[in-house]
Write a protein that holds these residues in place. Sequence first.
Motif, PDB file in Angstrom:
ATOM      1  N   GLU A 151      -5.628  -7.541   5.912  1.00  0.00           N
ATOM      2  CA  GLU A 151      -5.109  -7.347   4.552  1.00  0.00           C
ATOM      3  C   GLU A 151      -3.659  -6.857   4.580  1.00  0.00           C
ATOM      4  OE1 GLU A 151      -8.186  -5.516   1.739  1.00  0.00           O
ATOM      5  OE2 GLU A 151      -8.949  -5.002   3.747  1.00  0.00           O
ATOM      6  N   MET A 152      -3.322  -6.052   5.582  1.00  0.00           N
ATOM      7  CA  MET A 152      -1.965  -5.501   5.689  1.00  0.00           C
ATOM      8  C   MET A 152      -0.993  -6.487   6.312  1.00  0.00           C
ATOM      9  SD  MET A 152      -2.362  -1.540   6.827  1.00  0.00           S
ATOM     10  CE  MET A 152      -3.604  -1.787   8.082  1.00  0.00           C
ATOM     11  N   GLY A 153      -1.504  -7.297   7.234  1.00  0.00           N
ATOM     12  CA  GLY A 153      -0.634  -8.216   7.962  1.00  0.00           C
ATOM     13  C   GLY A 153       0.252  -7.473   8.947  1.00  0.00           C
ATOM     14  N   TRP A 154       1.149  -8.211   9.584  1.00  0.00           N
ATOM     15  CA  TRP A 154       2.090  -7.605  10.524  1.00  0.00           C
ATOM     16  C   TRP A 154       3.109  -6.791   9.733  1.00  0.00           C
ATOM     17  CZ3 TRP A 154       1.515  -7.503  15.668  1.00  0.00           C
ATOM     18  CH2 TRP A 154       0.629  -8.417  16.239  1.00  0.00           C
ATOM     19  N   VAL A 155       3.327  -5.563  10.153  1.00  0.00           N
ATOM     20  CA  VAL A 155       4.257  -4.663   9.463  1.00  0.00           C
ATOM     21  C   VAL A 155       5.561  -4.600  10.267  1.00  0.00           C
ATOM     22  CG1 VAL A 155       4.625  -2.301   8.665  1.00  0.00           C
ATOM     23  CG2 VAL A 155       2.334  -3.312   8.541  1.00  0.00           C
ATOM     24  N   PRO A 156       6.687  -4.948   9.631  1.00  0.00           N
ATOM     25  CA  PRO A 156       7.969  -4.906  10.347  1.00  0.00           C
ATOM     26  C   PRO A 156       8.305  -3.494  10.819  1.00  0.00           C
ATOM     27  CG  PRO A 156       8.184  -6.077   8.260  1.00  0.00           C
ATOM     28  CD  PRO A 156       6.828  -5.425   8.263  1.00  0.00           C
ATOM     29  N   ARG A 157       8.903  -3.395  11.975  1.00  0.00           N
ATOM     30  CA  ARG A 157       9.283  -2.104  12.555  1.00  0.00           C
ATOM     31  C   ARG A 157      10.161  -1.292  11.600  1.00  0.00           C
ATOM     32  NH1 ARG A 157       9.695   0.056  17.962  1.00  0.00           N
ATOM     33  NH2 ARG A 157      10.489   2.138  17.592  1.00  0.00           N
ATOM     34  N   ALA A 158      10.971  -1.974  10.776  1.00  0.00           N
ATOM     35  CA  ALA A 158      11.856  -1.301   9.826  1.00  0.00           C
ATOM     36  C   ALA A 158      11.082  -0.511   8.766  1.00  0.00           C
ATOM     37  CB  ALA A 158      12.771  -2.316   9.152  1.00  0.00           C
ATOM     38  N   TYR A 186       0.800  -1.229   0.000  1.00  0.00           N
ATOM     39  CA  TYR A 186       0.000   0.000   0.000  1.00  0.00           C
ATOM     40  C   TYR A 186       0.835   1.284   0.000  1.00  0.00           C
ATOM     41  CZ  TYR A 186      -3.501  -3.445   1.081  1.00  0.00           C
ATOM     42  OH  TYR A 186      -4.314  -4.551   1.033  1.00  0.00           O
ATOM     43  N   GLN A 187       2.132   1.182  -0.106  1.00  0.00           N
ATOM     44  CA  GLN A 187       3.070   2.301  -0.108  1.00  0.00           C
ATOM     45  C   GLN A 187       2.985   3.106   1.186  1.00  0.00           C
ATOM     46  OE1 GLN A 187       1.778   1.192  -3.240  1.00  0.00           O
ATOM     47  NE2 GLN A 187       3.829   0.360  -3.292  1.00  0.00           N
ATOM     48  N   SER A 188       3.076   4.422   1.101  1.00  0.00           N
ATOM     49  CA  SER A 188       3.111   5.266   2.300  1.00  0.00           C
ATOM     50  C   SER A 188       1.696   5.465   2.843  1.00  0.00           C
ATOM     51  CB  SER A 188       3.737   6.617   1.942  1.00  0.00           C
ATOM     52  OG  SER A 188       3.845   7.418   3.079  1.00  0.00           O
ATOM     53  N   ILE A 189       1.466   4.961   4.057  1.00  0.00           N
ATOM     54  CA  ILE A 189       0.139   5.051   4.664  1.00  0.00           C
ATOM     55  C   ILE A 189       0.259   5.482   6.124  1.00  0.00           C
ATOM     56  CG2 ILE A 189      -1.012   3.400   3.141  1.00  0.00           C
ATOM     57  CD1 ILE A 189      -0.591   1.253   5.254  1.00  0.00           C
ATOM     58  N   ILE A 190      -0.813   6.099   6.603  1.00  0.00           N
ATOM     59  CA  ILE A 190      -0.901   6.508   8.006  1.00  0.00           C
ATOM     60  C   ILE A 190      -1.907   5.593   8.680  1.00  0.00           C
ATOM     61  CG2 ILE A 190      -1.485   8.357   9.617  1.00  0.00           C
ATOM     62  CD1 ILE A 190      -0.897  10.331   7.305  1.00  0.00           C
ATOM     63  N   LYS A 191      -1.506   4.976   9.774  1.00  0.00           N
ATOM     64  CA  LYS A 191      -2.386   4.063  10.501  1.00  0.00           C
ATOM     65  C   LYS A 191      -2.115   4.165  11.998  1.00  0.00           C
ATOM     66  CE  LYS A 191      -4.299   2.450   6.858  1.00  0.00           C
ATOM     67  NZ  LYS A 191      -5.560   3.038   6.511  1.00  0.00           N
ATOM     68  N   ARG A 192      -3.026   3.574  12.774  1.00  0.00           N
ATOM     69  CA  ARG A 192      -2.898   3.530  14.233  1.00  0.00           C
ATOM     70  C   ARG A 192      -2.349   2.166  14.646  1.00  0.00           C
ATOM     71  NH1 ARG A 192      -4.678   6.759  17.772  1.00  0.00           N
ATOM     72  NH2 ARG A 192      -6.228   7.717  16.416  1.00  0.00           N
ATOM     73  N   VAL A 193      -1.414   2.187  15.600  1.00  0.00           N
ATOM     74  CA  VAL A 193      -0.858   0.932  16.125  1.00  0.00           C
ATOM     75  C   VAL A 193      -1.909   0.287  17.018  1.00  0.00           C
ATOM     76  CG1 VAL A 193       0.951  -0.112  17.540  1.00  0.00           C
ATOM     77  CG2 VAL A 193       1.501   1.847  16.062  1.00  0.00           C
ATOM     78  N   GLN A 194      -2.302  -0.929  16.660  1.00  0.00           N
ATOM     79  CA  GLN A 194      -3.298  -1.656  17.438  1.00  0.00           C
ATOM     80  C   GLN A 194      -2.636  -2.700  18.339  1.00  0.00           C
ATOM     81  OE1 GLN A 194      -6.141  -4.115  15.246  1.00  0.00           O
ATOM     82  NE2 GLN A 194      -7.763  -3.312  16.563  1.00  0.00           N
ATOM     83  N   LYS A 195      -1.577  -3.340  17.837  1.00  0.00           N
ATOM     84  CA  LYS A 195      -0.842  -4.345  18.613  1.00  0.00           C
ATOM     85  C   LYS A 195       0.630  -4.284  18.221  1.00  0.00           C
ATOM     86  CE  LYS A 195      -4.592  -7.727  18.204  1.00  0.00           C
ATOM     87  NZ  LYS A 195      -4.920  -9.044  17.658  1.00  0.00           N
TER      88      LYS A 195
END
Length: 97
Positions: free
Chosen positions: A74-81, A44-53
Amino acid sequence: MLSVVKVKGMSMAPRLVDGDYVFVSRFHRRLKVGHLVVVNHATYQSIIKRVQKINANGSLWLTGENDSSVQPEEMGWVPRARVLGKVIFCVCAIPKK
């Protein structure tokens, strides 16, 4: 480093709407559940989201503010990097009621 990002779309409404600007800091000590982040997602390239977990290895489970947002599954777990920065301030294009 501080950067300014223009919000595109309504996936974070009512908190952030199309045309708002957010100030993003790359220098954040720790991310916590509830923080808003800008990530460079592989799909999804550059996106703004809220950390849920946050899982044990630091990967983030992100969510939008409403049903029009891409769902966390749909996004799955996003690596901290992939985190470009934490939203620290918002300049609203349209005054909120």
